[in-house]
Design a protein around this motif. Structure first.
Motif, PDB file in Angstrom:
ATOM      1  N   ASN A 171       0.828  -1.211   0.000  1.00 35.92           N
ATOM      2  CA  ASN A 171       0.000   0.000   0.000  1.00 35.92           C
ATOM      3  C   ASN A 171       0.861   1.260   0.000  1.00 35.92           C
ATOM      4  O   ASN A 171       0.520   2.250  -0.647  1.00 35.92           O
ATOM      5  CB  ASN A 171      -0.976  -0.010   1.172  1.00 35.92           C
TER       6      ASN A 171
ATOM      7  N   ASP B 185      -5.961   2.133  -7.204  1.00 34.43           N
ATOM      8  CA  ASP B 185      -7.036   1.986  -6.220  1.00 34.43           C
ATOM      9  C   ASP B 185      -7.532   0.544  -6.152  1.00 34.43           C
ATOM     10  O   ASP B 185      -7.738  -0.001  -5.066  1.00 34.43           O
ATOM     11  CB  ASP B 185      -8.203   2.919  -6.544  1.00 34.43           C
TER      12      ASP B 185
ATOM     13  N   LEU C 130       2.080   1.733  -3.524  1.00 31.21           N
ATOM     14  CA  LEU C 130       0.996   2.265  -4.355  1.00 31.21           C
ATOM     15  C   LEU C 130       0.827   3.770  -4.143  1.00 31.21           C
ATOM     16  O   LEU C 130       0.625   4.514  -5.098  1.00 31.21           O
ATOM     17  CB  LEU C 130      -0.319   1.538  -4.061  1.00 31.21           C
ATOM     18  N   ASP C 131       0.934   4.207  -2.895  1.00 32.29           N
ATOM     19  CA  ASP C 131       0.824   5.635  -2.595  1.00 32.29           C
ATOM     20  C   ASP C 131       1.978   6.399  -3.249  1.00 32.29           C
ATOM     21  O   ASP C 131       1.775   7.477  -3.824  1.00 32.29           O
ATOM     22  CB  ASP C 131       0.808   5.846  -1.081  1.00 32.29           C
TER      23      ASP C 131
ATOM     24  N   THR D 267      -5.898  -2.195  -6.927  1.00 36.92           N
ATOM     25  CA  THR D 267      -4.865  -3.024  -6.317  1.00 36.92           C
ATOM     26  C   THR D 267      -4.802  -2.771  -4.813  1.00 36.92           C
ATOM     27  O   THR D 267      -4.662  -3.711  -4.023  1.00 36.92           O
ATOM     28  CB  THR D 267      -3.498  -2.755  -6.978  1.00 36.92           C
ATOM     29  N   GLY D 268      -4.947  -1.523  -4.408  1.00 33.58           N
ATOM     30  CA  GLY D 268      -4.949  -1.190  -2.983  1.00 33.58           C
ATOM     31  C   GLY D 268      -6.127  -1.822  -2.245  1.00 33.58           C
ATOM     32  O   GLY D 268      -5.980  -2.319  -1.135  1.00 33.58           O
TER      33      GLY D 268
END
Length: 119
Positions: A71, A103, A74-75, A105-106
């Motif tokens: 996560n 989003d 991803l951010d 995937t998160g």
């Protein structure tokens, strides 16, 4: 015996991370030379790290830390892509497509992490 539903979820998130890495590889290839080797390398390293972390999570018992790291990656990708839009390296439409993938995937990572908690 392995749970087929759980294996399917794991495959979906790995496939999603692979799609992100593939799409970003294609985008970075088109960056101007001066940014391809600075910003482009950082973006690709982050995308490949994301794929590596999710693959590792698939094969380990202690997934929570790895999924939290995913996560975070991803951010980081979200901000790197915003920078690309501001620098006009990718279009807003391309950014929107990637943002949806990030989003998605998160959400899968969060669901996978929650499903690992014991009742």
């Amino acid at each position: 015996m392995p749970n087929p539903k759980k294996q399917s979820e794991e495959l979906a998130i790995v496939t999603s991370a692979y799609d992100i890495a593939l799409e970003l590889t294609r985008r970075v290839r088109k960056f101007p030379r001066d940014l391809r080797f600075v910003l482009g390398d950082r973006i690709l390293n982050t995308a490949y790290d994301l794929l590596d972390v999710l693959l590792e999570a698939k094969y380990t018992q202690d997934k929570a830390g790895l999924l939290s790291r995913a996560n975070g990656l991803l951010d980081r990708l979200r901000y790197q892509m915003r920078l690309c839009v501001d620098e006009k390296l990718i279009s807003l439409r391309q950014y929107e497509y990637l943002a949806v993938k990030f989003d998605e995937t998160g959400r899968m990572a969060g669901g996978w992490k929650r499903s690992r908690k014991e009742p």
